[in-house]
Design a protein around this motif. Structure first.
Motif, PDB file in Angstrom:
ATOM      1  N   GLY A 142       0.305   8.925  -4.663  1.00  0.00           N
ATOM      2  CA  GLY A 142       1.333   7.909  -4.305  1.00  0.00           C
ATOM      3  C   GLY A 142       1.175   7.354  -5.891  1.00  0.00           C
ATOM      4  O   GLY A 142       2.110   6.259  -6.342  1.00  0.00           O
ATOM      5  N   SER A 143       0.238   7.546  -6.810  1.00  0.00           N
ATOM      6  CA  SER A 143       0.201   6.946  -8.383  1.00  0.00           C
ATOM      7  C   SER A 143       1.475   7.441  -9.070  1.00  0.00           C
ATOM      8  O   SER A 143       1.780   6.725  -9.956  1.00  0.00           O
ATOM      9  CB  SER A 143      -1.187   7.346  -8.843  1.00  0.00           C
ATOM     10  OG  SER A 143      -1.715   8.500  -8.941  1.00  0.00           O
ATOM     11  N   LEU A 157       4.429   5.701  -8.013  1.00  0.00           N
ATOM     12  CA  LEU A 157       4.237   4.426  -8.693  1.00  0.00           C
ATOM     13  C   LEU A 157       4.954   4.812  -9.924  1.00  0.00           C
ATOM     14  O   LEU A 157       5.613   3.819 -10.572  1.00  0.00           O
ATOM     15  CB  LEU A 157       3.089   3.852  -8.549  1.00  0.00           C
ATOM     16  CG  LEU A 157       2.947   2.518  -9.174  1.00  0.00           C
ATOM     17  CD1 LEU A 157       3.640   1.420  -8.744  1.00  0.00           C
ATOM     18  CD2 LEU A 157       1.462   1.853  -9.076  1.00  0.00           C
ATOM     19  N   SER A 164      -2.024   2.044  -4.770  1.00  0.00           N
ATOM     20  CA  SER A 164      -1.419   3.530  -4.718  1.00  0.00           C
ATOM     21  C   SER A 164      -2.733   4.350  -4.434  1.00  0.00           C
ATOM     22  O   SER A 164      -3.812   4.137  -5.149  1.00  0.00           O
ATOM     23  CB  SER A 164      -0.510   4.052  -5.872  1.00  0.00           C
ATOM     24  OG  SER A 164      -1.361   4.118  -7.033  1.00  0.00           O
ATOM     25  N   LEU A 209       9.378   1.813  -3.766  1.00  0.00           N
ATOM     26  CA  LEU A 209       8.893   0.903  -4.496  1.00  0.00           C
ATOM     27  C   LEU A 209       9.985  -0.177  -5.416  1.00  0.00           C
ATOM     28  O   LEU A 209       9.689  -1.456  -5.598  1.00  0.00           O
ATOM     29  CB  LEU A 209       8.378   1.833  -5.741  1.00  0.00           C
ATOM     30  CG  LEU A 209       6.605   2.228  -5.422  1.00  0.00           C
ATOM     31  CD1 LEU A 209       5.925   0.813  -5.465  1.00  0.00           C
ATOM     32  CD2 LEU A 209       6.866   3.061  -4.445  1.00  0.00           C
ATOM     33  N   SER A 235       0.686  -1.159  -0.001  1.00  0.00           N
ATOM     34  CA  SER A 235       0.007   0.026  -0.043  1.00  0.00           C
ATOM     35  C   SER A 235       0.825   1.266   0.082  1.00  0.00           C
ATOM     36  O   SER A 235       1.769   1.506   0.985  1.00  0.00           O
ATOM     37  CB  SER A 235      -0.952  -0.050   1.191  1.00  0.00           C
ATOM     38  OG  SER A 235      -1.772   1.228   1.210  1.00  0.00           O
ATOM     39  N   VAL A 236       0.761   2.216  -1.148  1.00  0.00           N
ATOM     40  CA  VAL A 236       1.375   3.538  -1.189  1.00  0.00           C
ATOM     41  C   VAL A 236       0.698   4.661  -0.902  1.00  0.00           C
ATOM     42  O   VAL A 236      -0.186   4.708  -1.766  1.00  0.00           O
ATOM     43  CB  VAL A 236       2.061   3.407  -2.621  1.00  0.00           C
ATOM     44  CG1 VAL A 236       2.942   4.563  -2.624  1.00  0.00           C
ATOM     45  CG2 VAL A 236       2.714   2.010  -3.039  1.00  0.00           C
ATOM     46  N   ARG A 269      10.570   6.976  -4.724  1.00  0.00           N
ATOM     47  CA  ARG A 269      10.553   5.649  -5.769  1.00  0.00           C
ATOM     48  C   ARG A 269      11.580   4.559  -5.152  1.00  0.00           C
ATOM     49  O   ARG A 269      10.963   3.278  -5.290  1.00  0.00           O
ATOM     50  CB  ARG A 269      10.628   6.091  -6.975  1.00  0.00           C
ATOM     51  CG  ARG A 269      12.129   6.539  -7.463  1.00  0.00           C
ATOM     52  CD  ARG A 269      12.323   6.820  -8.862  1.00  0.00           C
ATOM     53  NE  ARG A 269      13.448   7.614  -9.076  1.00  0.00           N
ATOM     54  CZ  ARG A 269      13.573   9.091  -9.150  1.00  0.00           C
ATOM     55  NH1 ARG A 269      12.507   9.776  -9.544  1.00  0.00           N
ATOM     56  NH2 ARG A 269      14.458   9.575  -9.464  1.00  0.00           N
ATOM     57  N   LEU A 283      -4.844   1.879  -8.610  1.00  0.00           N
ATOM     58  CA  LEU A 283      -4.415   3.372  -8.481  1.00  0.00           C
ATOM     59  C   LEU A 283      -5.986   3.842  -8.032  1.00  0.00           C
ATOM     60  O   LEU A 283      -6.772   4.141  -8.906  1.00  0.00           O
ATOM     61  CB  LEU A 283      -3.900   3.874  -9.708  1.00  0.00           C
ATOM     62  CG  LEU A 283      -2.680   3.460 -10.274  1.00  0.00           C
ATOM     63  CD1 LEU A 283      -2.722   2.121 -11.253  1.00  0.00           C
ATOM     64  CD2 LEU A 283      -1.861   4.492 -11.090  1.00  0.00           C
TER      65      LEU A 283
END
Length: 210
Positions: free
Chosen positions: A134-135, A138, A130, A114, A48-49, A111, A159
């Motif tokens: 956060g998207s 990503l 995300s 990620l 989870s971002v 990043r 997303l």
């Protein structure tokens, strides 16, 4: 500003941006996940971002709510909170501000989380979700992944309230036939992210109206 990713087990949130846990190596973290899979071979993982201006406390609370969600069709899963420096109150690990969010150079520390999380996807069933900005983290991760290193890593990608143009994954945009003023990342980045899906995986985009 640091680009180092820390892996923690048995995390306890102390305040908005303070938490403690057992610091382990990436290998030890992966072994802990694989141990859980041995106990339940059907187990899946969700990285989870979070979005911009979100505290560690709020993100961990949200992950706990997701973790506890169950219905008759649910399969067992564990949520892995991925916490990046995002300008939330009390977060002094970076000088990023909302004005810099569109500048991918300022996403380097973020990043990297990620890049490290994605490696886990080689060994376990991992999806990524995300939220909001956060998207962009990503997409920045995909953008800065060397073409030669793009491999299937994720079962699915979600997303949520995506802060990117949802058409970035359509064939006509990838082909360069259409552009949008809000398109921070070109269609080539969307294609890269698609190539990071494992067989049968999908990208799901839930967005707010521009």
């Amino acid at each position: 500003m640091t680009t180092k990713t820390h892996y923690l087990l048995d995390v306890t949130v102390l305040s908005d941006n303070e938490f403690q846990g057992v610091k382990v190596t990436e290998k030890e973290f992966l072994l802990a996940l694989q141990f859980e899979v041995k106990k339940n071979p059907k187990l899946k993982f969700l990285g989870s971002v979070h979005g911009f201006n979100v505290t560690a406390r709020d993100h961990c609370t949200s992950c706990k709510i997701i973790q506890n969600f169950k219905d008759e069709e649910s399969r067992p899963f564990i949520v892995i909170p991925a916490i990046w420096s995002n300008g939330s109150e009390g977060d002094h690990s970076t000088n990023e501000t909302l004005d810099l969010v569109a500048d991918t150079h300022h996403f380097e520390p973020s990043r990297m989380v990620l890049f490290n999380l994605a490696r886990i996807g080689r060994e376990v069933d991992l999806s990524i979700m995300s939220h909001g900005v956060g998207s962009r983290v990503l997409m920045s991760y995909a953008d800065h992944t060397d073409d030669r290193q793009v491999t299937p890593l994720f079962a699915n990608i979600f997303l949520v309230a995506a802060d990117i143009w949802e058409e970035a994954f359509n064939a006509r945009v990838i082909a360069g036939e259409e552009h949008h003023e809000y398109m921070v990342y070109g269609g080539g980045v969307g294609l890269k992210l698609c190539k990071m899906l494992k067989k049968g995986g999908k990208i799901h985009v839930f967005h707010n109206k521009w």
